[in-house]
Design an enzyme around this catalytic site. Structure first.
Site, PDB file in Angstrom:
ATOM      1  N   HIS A   1      -2.706   2.490  -5.763  1.00 15.18           N
ATOM      2  CA  HIS A   1      -3.224   1.182  -5.356  1.00 15.18           C
ATOM      3  C   HIS A   1      -3.397   0.245  -6.550  1.00 15.18           C
ATOM      4  O   HIS A   1      -3.488  -0.974  -6.373  1.00 15.18           O
ATOM      5  CB  HIS A   1      -4.558   1.353  -4.628  1.00 15.18           C
ATOM      6  CG  HIS A   1      -4.798   0.337  -3.566  1.00 15.18           C
ATOM      7  ND1 HIS A   1      -4.075   0.298  -2.392  1.00 15.18           N
ATOM      8  CD2 HIS A   1      -5.675  -0.709  -3.501  1.00 15.18           C
ATOM      9  CE1 HIS A   1      -4.512  -0.711  -1.653  1.00 15.18           C
ATOM     10  NE2 HIS A   1      -5.462  -1.339  -2.292  1.00 15.18           N
TER      11      HIS A   1
ATOM     12  N   ARG B   1      -0.723  -2.347  -6.657  1.00 12.45           N
ATOM     13  CA  ARG B   1      -0.938  -3.450  -5.706  1.00 12.45           C
ATOM     14  C   ARG B   1      -1.910  -4.455  -6.307  1.00 12.45           C
ATOM     15  O   ARG B   1      -1.704  -5.669  -6.181  1.00 12.45           O
ATOM     16  CB  ARG B   1      -1.464  -2.879  -4.393  1.00 12.45           C
ATOM     17  CG  ARG B   1      -1.830  -3.921  -3.336  1.00 12.45           C
ATOM     18  CD  ARG B   1      -2.235  -3.205  -2.052  1.00 12.45           C
ATOM     19  NE  ARG B   1      -2.930  -4.069  -1.123  1.00 12.45           N
ATOM     20  CZ  ARG B   1      -2.334  -4.811  -0.182  1.00 12.45           C
ATOM     21  NH1 ARG B   1      -1.014  -4.820  -0.095  1.00 12.45           N
ATOM     22  NH2 ARG B   1      -3.052  -5.555   0.647  1.00 12.45           N
TER      23      ARG B   1
ATOM     24  N   HIS C   1      -3.785  -9.661   3.938  1.00 14.15           N
ATOM     25  CA  HIS C   1      -5.234  -9.703   4.139  1.00 14.15           C
ATOM     26  C   HIS C   1      -5.575 -10.613   5.316  1.00 14.15           C
ATOM     27  O   HIS C   1      -4.994 -11.696   5.460  1.00 14.15           O
ATOM     28  CB  HIS C   1      -5.938 -10.220   2.887  1.00 14.15           C
ATOM     29  CG  HIS C   1      -5.940  -9.232   1.763  1.00 14.15           C
ATOM     30  ND1 HIS C   1      -6.195  -9.584   0.457  1.00 14.15           N
ATOM     31  CD2 HIS C   1      -5.730  -7.887   1.760  1.00 14.15           C
ATOM     32  CE1 HIS C   1      -6.126  -8.507  -0.305  1.00 14.15           C
ATOM     33  NE2 HIS C   1      -5.854  -7.469   0.453  1.00 14.15           N
TER      34      HIS C   1
ATOM     35  N   LYS D   1      -1.741  -2.055   7.579  1.00 14.17           N
ATOM     36  CA  LYS D   1      -3.165  -1.924   7.862  1.00 14.17           C
ATOM     37  C   LYS D   1      -3.567  -2.921   8.943  1.00 14.17           C
ATOM     38  O   LYS D   1      -3.252  -4.107   8.858  1.00 14.17           O
ATOM     39  CB  LYS D   1      -3.972  -2.174   6.585  1.00 14.17           C
ATOM     40  CG  LYS D   1      -5.450  -1.854   6.721  1.00 14.17           C
ATOM     41  CD  LYS D   1      -6.151  -1.977   5.397  1.00 14.17           C
ATOM     42  CE  LYS D   1      -7.624  -1.625   5.522  1.00 14.17           C
ATOM     43  NZ  LYS D   1      -8.333  -1.727   4.226  1.00 14.17           N
TER      44      LYS D   1
ATOM     45  N   ARG E   1       0.858  -1.172   0.000  1.00 13.32           N
ATOM     46  CA  ARG E   1       0.000   0.000   0.000  1.00 13.32           C
ATOM     47  C   ARG E   1       0.902   1.232   0.000  1.00 13.32           C
ATOM     48  O   ARG E   1       2.051   1.165   0.436  1.00 13.32           O
ATOM     49  CB  ARG E   1      -0.910   0.012   1.228  1.00 13.32           C
ATOM     50  CG  ARG E   1      -1.825  -1.205   1.339  1.00 13.32           C
ATOM     51  CD  ARG E   1      -2.617  -1.170   2.629  1.00 13.32           C
ATOM     52  NE  ARG E   1      -3.522  -2.306   2.755  1.00 13.32           N
ATOM     53  CZ  ARG E   1      -3.197  -3.462   3.327  1.00 13.32           C
ATOM     54  NH1 ARG E   1      -1.977  -3.619   3.848  1.00 13.32           N
ATOM     55  NH2 ARG E   1      -4.075  -4.454   3.411  1.00 13.32           N
TER      56      ARG E   1
ATOM     57  N   TYR F   1      -9.381 -11.050  -6.736  1.00 12.31           N
ATOM     58  CA  TYR F   1      -8.424 -11.023  -7.854  1.00 12.31           C
ATOM     59  C   TYR F   1      -8.611 -12.186  -8.815  1.00 12.31           C
ATOM     60  O   TYR F   1      -8.026 -12.175  -9.901  1.00 12.31           O
ATOM     61  CB  TYR F   1      -6.997 -10.991  -7.304  1.00 12.31           C
ATOM     62  CG  TYR F   1      -6.710  -9.739  -6.520  1.00 12.31           C
ATOM     63  CD1 TYR F   1      -6.621  -8.506  -7.149  1.00 12.31           C
ATOM     64  CD2 TYR F   1      -6.555  -9.777  -5.133  1.00 12.31           C
ATOM     65  CE1 TYR F   1      -6.376  -7.341  -6.421  1.00 12.31           C
ATOM     66  CE2 TYR F   1      -6.318  -8.628  -4.403  1.00 12.31           C
ATOM     67  CZ  TYR F   1      -6.226  -7.421  -5.056  1.00 12.31           C
ATOM     68  OH  TYR F   1      -5.995  -6.273  -4.327  1.00 12.31           O
TER      69      TYR F   1
END
Length: 449
Positions: A393, A396, A419, A287, A262, A428
């Site tokens: 982004h 990414r 994640h 994150k 990120r 994805y």
């Protein structure tokens, strides 16, 4: 002064407001400017009668609020407020200090939890919410939430304050939140993610600031969440954008794409986070306050060494000029007073200029600002003639999609991206090319040895 007006005069704001209109400033921006002017007049005089200029009640150059039907009282209320009354309600009203229990929870009067809806008339509005924002900031910092969470939650609380005409926050009920969320969906047509964000912000407000349970919210018009497929660039498009970037933005984008970072994770990298011997890049406080290790792209080793040498030269220059060091997370600067000047704590992508910290009366160096990277990427995409909406982004997204196309399993990609839920990574699978019908086969038609 810019428009040759006497700033102490009551008429000066009207010309200022007309200039804002000519520049295309939106209503909320002019409302914000009006509040700033009100604070200015309050600072000029200590006496409450002189803190706001006398303005004609018939004139209202800024129709902040419109006339409408009061659904709580059943009467029609004129919500278009003259500037004088608006200034007095927003500024001259003294701040309310909420009494607290010894454990920190806020006390409420006997009528604060009454289920009777609150009237939106002028007499019930214009209360100070200063203590609300102070308590909100304290509650978020105590839980070590990110600064972006504080900014987001504070924004939604401010929207609720405007929607309720600055009524006493201790008189807020679930009915107000219900109407506000429906207003966001029906009138403002916000996305489902924004509506959920607003819901979480107000839930936090009720539980941790007002000290009350939120309760069940039924009958709210909810925005439907539509399937979202992220924008993905081809490898050729990625290379084309990088070629149009100057140093150090080209290296930033290479790390975004090469490690799936990120943007804030990339810009917060420090010298010690690059381990050439182990071939890893360490992300701290990503994150969700999570750390993770990522493989260092071999093609970037030489460029990263050159970048670290540049940081070393800049660090020596800063030390010679007597700077106070870089910004450190949390209270590390207090615990380790010399750490801010240590080389291994320096930013991998330092800002071009030093930042003056007024409380310390010293200059410290921050990392490269996100807006600079975004602008550089936007210009590079335009020069590369790529007809896609590309942000930081996007690289990414491209990283995850290209790994999936290369045969990496979804669990590995989930770990690399950081994640918490594999369902987030599963999006994805929709970005890779689907197999042609002729390439699909049934297990009955496949011979398995």
């Amino acid at each position: 002064h810019k428009y040759n007006q006497v700033c102490e005069s009551k008429e000066s704001y009207y010309g200022f407001n007309e200039e804002l209109k000519k520049k295309g400033q939106q209503e909320w921006q002019r409302r914000q400017a009006y509040r700033a002017v009100a604070i200015y007049y309050q600072m000029l005089e200590d006496e409450s009668e002189k803190c706001v200029p006398e303005v004609s009640m018939s004139e209202n150059p800024v129709p902040f609020l419109r006339s409408g039907h009061n659904e709580y009282s059943g009467s029609t209320v004129v919500q278009e407020t003259p500037p004088q009354a608006y200034m007095r309600r927003e500024v001259a009203t003294p701040a309310v200090s909420a009494p607290c229990h010894p454990d920190g929870s806020i006390q409420h009067s006997e009528n604060s939890c009454d289920s009777t809806p609150v009237n939106y008339e002028v007499t019930a509005t214009g209360q100070s919410w200063v203590w609300v924002y102070d308590a909100l900031e304290s509650a978020i910092k105590v839980r070590h939430y990110s600064g972006k969470t504080l900014k987001s939650y504070r924004g939604w609380v401010r929207n609720l304050q405007g929607y309720t005409k600055s009524m006493d926050a201790r008189q807020l009920e679930v009915a107000h939140v219900k109407d506000f969320l429906s207003y966001l969906t029906v009138e403002r047509q916000v996305s489902a993610s924004s509506q959920n964000q607003a819901f979480n912000a107000l839930l936090f407000l009720f539980r941790h600031v007002l000290g009350r349970e939120f309760g069940k919210v039924d009958g709210v018009v909810r925005a439907k969440r539509r399937p979202y497929i992220p924008m993905v660039l081809s490898r050729g498009e990625v290379d084309a954008v990088i070629q149009k970037l100057d140093c150090p933005y080209d290296l930033v984008v290479k790390l975004l794409y090469g490690c799936g970072l990120r943007m804030f994770e990339c810009l917060k990298l420090r010298v010690q986070d690059i381990n050439f011997d182990m071939g890893t890049v360490t992300v701290h406080d990503g994150k969700g306050k999570k750390d993770r290790n990522l493989p260092l792209p071999e093609s970037l080793v030489n460029e990263l060494r050159v970048q670290i040498d540049r940081v070393a030269d800049l660090h020596k220059q800063d030390l010679n000029e007597g700077f106070a060091g870089v910004f450190l997370p949390g209270a590390l600067a207090t615990k380790y007073r010399g750490a801010a000047k240590e080389f291994y704590w320096q930013w991998l992508f330092p800002a071009k200029t030093l930042t003056l910290v007024e409380k310390e009366r010293a200059k410290r160096r921050y990392h490269l600002h996100e807006s600079h990277v975004s602008k550089a990427i936007k210009k590079a995409v335009s020069r590369a003639c790529i007809p896609k909406k590309v942000t930081a982004h996007t690289f990414r997204h491209s990283y995850a999609s290209h790994l999936l196309m290369a045969g990496y399993d979804i669990r590995t990609i989930q770990e690399l991206l950081g994640h918490s839920d594999v369902r987030t990574t599963m999006i994805y699978t929709h970005t890779i090319p689907a197999q042609a019908p002729r390439e699909r086969a049934s297990p009955l038609d496949i011979s398995i040895a």
